[in-house]
Design a protein around this motif. Structure first.
Motif, PDB file in Angstrom:
ATOM      1  N   GLN A 164      -7.130   5.351   1.195  1.00  7.01           N
ATOM      2  CA  GLN A 164      -5.967   4.529   1.532  1.00  7.01           C
ATOM      3  C   GLN A 164      -5.668   4.583   3.024  1.00  7.01           C
ATOM      4  O   GLN A 164      -5.270   3.581   3.616  1.00  7.01           O
ATOM      5  CB  GLN A 164      -4.741   4.988   0.749  1.00  7.01           C
ATOM      6  CG  GLN A 164      -4.805   4.657  -0.726  1.00  7.01           C
ATOM      7  CD  GLN A 164      -3.719   5.337  -1.513  1.00  7.01           C
ATOM      8  OE1 GLN A 164      -3.346   6.483  -1.236  1.00  7.01           O
ATOM      9  NE2 GLN A 164      -3.199   4.639  -2.508  1.00  7.01           N
ATOM     10  N   ARG A 165      -5.873   5.721   3.648  1.00  7.90           N
ATOM     11  CA  ARG A 165      -5.642   5.843   5.093  1.00  7.90           C
ATOM     12  C   ARG A 165      -6.615   4.930   5.861  1.00  7.90           C
ATOM     13  O   ARG A 165      -6.226   4.277   6.821  1.00  7.90           O
ATOM     14  CB  ARG A 165      -5.806   7.290   5.550  1.00  7.90           C
ATOM     15  CG  ARG A 165      -5.452   7.512   7.016  1.00  7.90           C
ATOM     16  CD  ARG A 165      -5.467   8.976   7.378  1.00  7.90           C
ATOM     17  NE  ARG A 165      -4.561   9.748   6.580  1.00  7.90           N
ATOM     18  CZ  ARG A 165      -3.263   9.920   6.863  1.00  7.90           C
ATOM     19  NH1 ARG A 165      -2.761   9.354   7.917  1.00  7.90           N
ATOM     20  NH2 ARG A 165      -2.496  10.651   6.089  1.00  7.90           N
ATOM     21  N   ALA A 166      -7.863   4.868   5.414  1.00 14.69           N
ATOM     22  CA  ALA A 166      -8.835   3.985   6.054  1.00 14.69           C
ATOM     23  C   ALA A 166      -8.419   2.535   5.876  1.00 14.69           C
ATOM     24  O   ALA A 166      -8.503   1.729   6.811  1.00 14.69           O
ATOM     25  CB  ALA A 166     -10.229   4.224   5.467  1.00 14.69           C
ATOM     26  N   LEU A 222       0.835  -1.201   0.000  1.00 14.54           N
ATOM     27  CA  LEU A 222       0.000   0.000   0.000  1.00 14.54           C
ATOM     28  C   LEU A 222       0.872   1.254   0.000  1.00 14.54           C
ATOM     29  O   LEU A 222       0.642   2.185  -0.774  1.00 14.54           O
ATOM     30  CB  LEU A 222      -0.934  -0.006   1.219  1.00 14.54           C
ATOM     31  CG  LEU A 222      -1.768   1.248   1.452  1.00 14.54           C
ATOM     32  CD1 LEU A 222      -2.745   1.482   0.305  1.00 14.54           C
ATOM     33  CD2 LEU A 222      -2.510   1.148   2.775  1.00 14.54           C
ATOM     34  N   TRP A 223       1.884   1.287   0.853  1.00 12.94           N
ATOM     35  CA  TRP A 223       2.784   2.442   0.912  1.00 12.94           C
ATOM     36  C   TRP A 223       3.562   2.607  -0.382  1.00 12.94           C
ATOM     37  O   TRP A 223       3.748   3.733  -0.859  1.00 12.94           O
ATOM     38  CB  TRP A 223       3.724   2.333   2.113  1.00 12.94           C
ATOM     39  CG  TRP A 223       3.063   2.757   3.376  1.00 12.94           C
ATOM     40  CD1 TRP A 223       2.633   1.952   4.391  1.00 12.94           C
ATOM     41  CD2 TRP A 223       2.728   4.095   3.770  1.00 12.94           C
ATOM     42  NE1 TRP A 223       2.054   2.712   5.379  1.00 12.94           N
ATOM     43  CE2 TRP A 223       2.109   4.031   5.031  1.00 12.94           C
ATOM     44  CE3 TRP A 223       2.899   5.337   3.177  1.00 12.94           C
ATOM     45  CZ2 TRP A 223       1.655   5.147   5.699  1.00 12.94           C
ATOM     46  CZ3 TRP A 223       2.445   6.461   3.847  1.00 12.94           C
ATOM     47  CH2 TRP A 223       1.825   6.363   5.087  1.00 12.94           C
ATOM     48  N   ARG A 224       4.012   1.496  -0.978  1.00  9.48           N
ATOM     49  CA  ARG A 224       4.739   1.596  -2.258  1.00  9.48           C
ATOM     50  C   ARG A 224       3.838   2.170  -3.342  1.00  9.48           C
ATOM     51  O   ARG A 224       4.257   3.056  -4.099  1.00  9.48           O
ATOM     52  CB  ARG A 224       5.261   0.218  -2.679  1.00  9.48           C
ATOM     53  CG  ARG A 224       6.480  -0.239  -1.916  1.00  9.48           C
ATOM     54  CD  ARG A 224       7.125  -1.469  -2.553  1.00  9.48           C
ATOM     55  NE  ARG A 224       6.245  -2.627  -2.593  1.00  9.48           N
ATOM     56  CZ  ARG A 224       6.152  -3.539  -1.635  1.00  9.48           C
ATOM     57  NH1 ARG A 224       6.902  -3.456  -0.568  1.00  9.48           N
ATOM     58  NH2 ARG A 224       5.314  -4.563  -1.766  1.00  9.48           N
ATOM     59  N   GLY A 245       3.183   6.007  -3.007  1.00  6.39           N
ATOM     60  CA  GLY A 245       4.294   6.942  -3.151  1.00  6.39           C
ATOM     61  C   GLY A 245       4.591   7.682  -1.858  1.00  6.39           C
ATOM     62  O   GLY A 245       5.254   8.716  -1.867  1.00  6.39           O
ATOM     63  N   GLY A 246       4.097   7.183  -0.750  1.00  6.94           N
ATOM     64  CA  GLY A 246       4.396   7.778   0.555  1.00  6.94           C
ATOM     65  C   GLY A 246       3.333   8.730   1.081  1.00  6.94           C
ATOM     66  O   GLY A 246       3.455   9.225   2.192  1.00  6.94           O
ATOM     67  N   THR A 247       2.302   8.993   0.292  1.00  9.87           N
ATOM     68  CA  THR A 247       1.210   9.859   0.736  1.00  9.87           C
ATOM     69  C   THR A 247      -0.103   9.129   0.518  1.00  9.87           C
ATOM     70  O   THR A 247      -0.446   8.791  -0.614  1.00  9.87           O
ATOM     71  CB  THR A 247       1.194  11.187  -0.059  1.00  9.87           C
ATOM     72  OG1 THR A 247       2.464  11.817   0.093  1.00  9.87           O
ATOM     73  CG2 THR A 247       0.106  12.119   0.452  1.00  9.87           C
ATOM     74  N   LEU A 248      -0.825   8.887   1.598  1.00  4.64           N
ATOM     75  CA  LEU A 248      -2.072   8.139   1.509  1.00  4.64           C
ATOM     76  C   LEU A 248      -3.261   9.065   1.283  1.00  4.64           C
ATOM     77  O   LEU A 248      -3.362  10.114   1.913  1.00  4.64           O
ATOM     78  CB  LEU A 248      -2.305   7.345   2.799  1.00  4.64           C
ATOM     79  CG  LEU A 248      -1.262   6.293   3.154  1.00  4.64           C
ATOM     80  CD1 LEU A 248      -1.589   5.670   4.497  1.00  4.64           C
ATOM     81  CD2 LEU A 248      -1.151   5.238   2.075  1.00  4.64           C
ATOM     82  N   THR A 249      -4.166   8.636   0.399  1.00  7.92           N
ATOM     83  CA  THR A 249      -5.430   9.341   0.233  1.00  7.92           C
ATOM     84  C   THR A 249      -6.316   8.999   1.433  1.00  7.92           C
ATOM     85  O   THR A 249      -5.987   8.133   2.244  1.00  7.92           O
ATOM     86  CB  THR A 249      -6.148   8.874  -1.051  1.00  7.92           C
ATOM     87  OG1 THR A 249      -6.491   7.492  -0.912  1.00  7.92           O
ATOM     88  CG2 THR A 249      -5.286   9.084  -2.288  1.00  7.92           C
ATOM     89  N   THR A 250      -7.447   9.628   1.535  1.00  6.05           N
ATOM     90  CA  THR A 250      -8.389   9.337   2.620  1.00  6.05           C
ATOM     91  C   THR A 250      -8.803   7.871   2.581  1.00  6.05           C
ATOM     92  O   THR A 250      -8.842   7.200   3.616  1.00  6.05           O
ATOM     93  CB  THR A 250      -9.620  10.253   2.519  1.00  6.05           C
ATOM     94  OG1 THR A 250      -9.182  11.616   2.578  1.00  6.05           O
ATOM     95  CG2 THR A 250     -10.607   9.985   3.638  1.00  6.05           C
TER      96      THR A 250
END
Length: 60
Positions: free
Chosen positions: A38-40, A26-28, A31-36
């Protein structure tokens, strides 16, 4: 094998190592910044990982 973003398995279904690999993927992908969204997903995966991880034994 990685599960789709909508799939959350119980601790008995996947090992901590399998869940950890999905977290890393998921982190790869992000790119190091999660969308809302992806954060969930990340939060669900961390909870699943914690449930699947071996628990240390405490001395009495």
């Amino acid at each position: 094998m990685l599960h789709s973003m909508s799939t959350v398995a119980t601790a008995s279904e996947r090992s901590a190592a399998e869940v950890n690999e999905e977290i890393r993927a998921l982190w790869r992908r992000s790119g190091g910044t999660l969308t809302t969204e992806q954060r969930a997903q990340y939060q669900r995966l961390v909870m699943e990982w914690a449930a699947a991880a071996p628990q240390p034994h405490r001395a009495a």
